[in-house]
Design an enzyme around this catalytic site. Structure first.
Site, PDB file in Angstrom:
ATOM      1  N   PHE A 140       7.350   6.819  -1.021  1.00 41.82           N
ATOM      2  CA  PHE A 140       6.505   8.019  -1.679  1.00 41.82           C
ATOM      3  C   PHE A 140       5.829   8.921  -0.574  1.00 41.82           C
ATOM      4  O   PHE A 140       5.283   8.171   0.155  1.00 41.82           O
ATOM      5  CB  PHE A 140       5.383   7.223  -2.543  1.00 41.82           C
ATOM      6  N   ASP A 225       3.654   7.514   7.669  1.00 39.78           N
ATOM      7  CA  ASP A 225       2.924   7.837   6.866  1.00 39.78           C
ATOM      8  C   ASP A 225       1.684   7.094   6.546  1.00 39.78           C
ATOM      9  O   ASP A 225       1.983   6.034   5.730  1.00 39.78           O
ATOM     10  CB  ASP A 225       3.713   8.172   5.649  1.00 39.78           C
ATOM     11  N   LYS A 254      -5.942  11.701   2.158  1.00 34.90           N
ATOM     12  CA  LYS A 254      -6.626  10.894   1.178  1.00 34.90           C
ATOM     13  C   LYS A 254      -8.093  10.435   1.721  1.00 34.90           C
ATOM     14  O   LYS A 254      -8.968  11.498   1.649  1.00 34.90           O
ATOM     15  CB  LYS A 254      -5.745   9.822   0.546  1.00 34.90           C
TER      16      LYS A 254
HETATM   17  C1  LIG Z   1      -0.596   9.843  -1.976  1.00 33.05           C
HETATM   18  C2  LIG Z   1       0.491   9.893  -0.756  1.00 33.05           C
HETATM   19  C3  LIG Z   1       1.157  11.064  -0.479  1.00 33.05           C
HETATM   20  C4  LIG Z   1       0.888  12.315  -0.897  1.00 33.05           C
HETATM   21  O1  LIG Z   1      -0.571  12.676  -1.079  1.00 33.05           O
HETATM   22  P1  LIG Z   1      -1.054  14.063  -2.086  1.00 33.05           P
HETATM   23  O2  LIG Z   1      -2.465  14.210  -1.570  1.00 33.05           O
HETATM   24  O3  LIG Z   1      -0.821  13.336  -3.417  1.00 33.05           O
HETATM   25  O4  LIG Z   1      -0.296  14.883  -1.872  1.00 33.05           O
HETATM   26  C5  LIG Z   1       2.076  11.013   0.606  1.00 33.05           C
HETATM   27  N1  LIG Z   1       2.212   9.738   1.126  1.00 33.05           N
HETATM   28  C6  LIG Z   1       1.781   8.623   0.718  1.00 33.05           C
HETATM   29  C7  LIG Z   1       2.013   7.241   1.234  1.00 33.05           C
HETATM   30  C8  LIG Z   1       0.890   8.683  -0.472  1.00 33.05           C
HETATM   31  O5  LIG Z   1       0.149   7.353  -0.668  1.00 33.05           O
END
Ligand SMILES: *Cc1c(COP(=O)(O)O)cnc(C)c1O
Length: 400
Positions: A140, A225, A254
């Site tokens: 994701f 990520d 986040k």
């Molecule tokens: C939540 C998330 C994203 C995307 O972040 P947004 O602020 O929702 O665009 C990207 N990578 C990972 C691993 C995530 O958990």
């Protein structure tokens, strides 16, 4: 207004791109949220780990208010007196040489991919428009068209093509598959050290070390990520610390703002982020004084309140307690730190009904995929609060 009325309004006027639990939250503090009718719930999702420091942390709210009274946005056309300090503090904390700030996580991943491609053309000398980036199945990375290009979730892509060239996917946790997929035009490998939305999937021990070595050997940038797994969620500052690797690029978001506003960033050394020239990339709100002030305080809270350590210790405790429940519905309890997934048996009727039953007992969590319940409370949670939760989780997991 009543819960039902809010839901009717939302469903009538809002696009239905989410399927939320029917709880309408009106306020929150720490690990607790309260709905419009005054019922309290323990938040075991923490806004997908954006609220690692707990809801409305007083120090972060104070930083927000103080900065809001001074200046909120300058755009990057002018400099501001918060961003340089955020840069310095992030670099001191993580050991990288440079930072590029954005807002949402998706934007930061896009930024990292642009940086990796730029490096591919300017440093690795890949022929024009030939750069390839390898990603993992079940990943994701966010919802932009380029990011869903390499999603392996059919629904995320359905109706949204055509997609962006230059990406391929290999199975997560399989270092040999990565090695086999690399070509002379491969510029980067993007991976979540623990897959969050994919169901809190922890790769086999040694995987991150192996892929890091493979990237080095092939002159491919190793990109983690850490938007969800990072900033303490996994029990380390970054989940990749478990294998003592140093990625070339790290993406955070986040919890970087403690859930106050969208703040994300790409961390790397000069050899990568130094390739950006004025005009190459940007964002009106990225790096705003308000975002920078909030991010600075969010990081200080994380470190000074020892939330990373708390996540490590209490995560282990929480998983042990969950395993002790011995529910016939549970296939596996997994995770690191307070990043926990409970995978249910295929015949247990899906995670949604368990999340709804937990809500009735005062615990909010959300299924990830249809068969995993994620437990990821704010990292300020205490042992007593975990005991309170486990008692209720036990009742729910032992139901028919
Ligand atoms: C939540 C998330 C994203 C995307 O972040 P947004 O602020 O929702 O665009 C990207 N990578 C990972 C691993 C995530 O958990």
């Amino acid at each position: 207004m009543l819960t039902k009325e809010y839901i009717e309004l939302e469903d009538k006027y809002g696009a239905h791109n989410y399927h939320p639990l029917d709880v309408v939250i009106a306020k929150a503090k720490g690990i607790w949220v309260e709905d419009v009718e005054g019922k309290k719930y323990m938040d075991c999702l923490a806004a997908y780990s954006a609220v690692n420091q707990g809801h409305c942390h007083p120090r972060i709210i104070k930083a927000l208010k103080d900065q809001a009274d001074k200046v909120t946005l300058t755009s990057r056309a002018f400099r501001n007196d918060q961003l340089p300090l955020l840069y310095k503090e992030l670099c001191d904390l993580t050991g990288y040489q440079m930072v590029l700030p954005m807002n949402s996580g998706a934007e930061a991943v896009e930024t990292a991919l642009k940086a990796v491609r730029k490096w591919g053309y300017k440093v690795k000398n890949v022929p024009e428009s030939k750069a390839e980036i390898i990603c993992c199945e079940n990943n994701f990375a966010g919802r932009t068209i380029s990011l869903i290009t390499f999603s392996t979730e059919e629904q995320y892509k359905d109706g949204f093509g055509p997609f962006t060239p230059g990406f391929k996917t290999v199975p997560f946790g399989d270092a040999k598959a990565l090695a086999a997929a690399i070509t002379p035009n491969t510029v980067g490998f993007l991976v979540e050290p623990i897959q969050g939305e994919g169901g809190v999937v922890v790769p086999p021990d040694g995987y991150l070390k192996e892929v890091s070595d493979i990237c080095k050997k092939n002159n491919v940038l190793f990109v983690t990520d850490e938007i969800q797994s990072g900033l303490g969620r996994s029990g380390k500052l970054f989940a990749h610390y478990y294998e003592n690797v140093r990625p070339d690029v790290v993406i955070i978001g986040k919890a970087l703002s403690g859930g106050i506003l969208p703040v994300s960033a790409v961390l790397a050394d000069k050899v990568v982020l130094g390739l950006f020239n004025p005009g190459d990339h940007g964002s009106t709100f990225g790096g705003s004084p308000l975002a920078a002030a909030v991010a600075r305080e969010s990081i200080k809270v994380l470190i000074e309140e020892k939330l990373v350590e708390n996540s490590f210790t209490l995560g282990k405790y929480f998983r042990e307690q969950l395993r002790n429940i011995n529910s016939p519905h549970v296939k596996e309890v997994r995770g690191k730190g307070l990043f926990i997934g409970v995978e249910l048996q295929p015949e247990s009727g899906g995670a949604r009904r368990f999340c709804e039953a937990l809500m009735d007992k005062g615990i909010l969590c959300k299924e990830t995929h249809s068969y995993v319940i994620r437990f990821a409370p704010p990292l300020i949670i205490t042992k007593e609060e975990i005991d309170w939760a486990v008692e209720r989780i036990r009742e729910v997991l032992l139901m028919a």
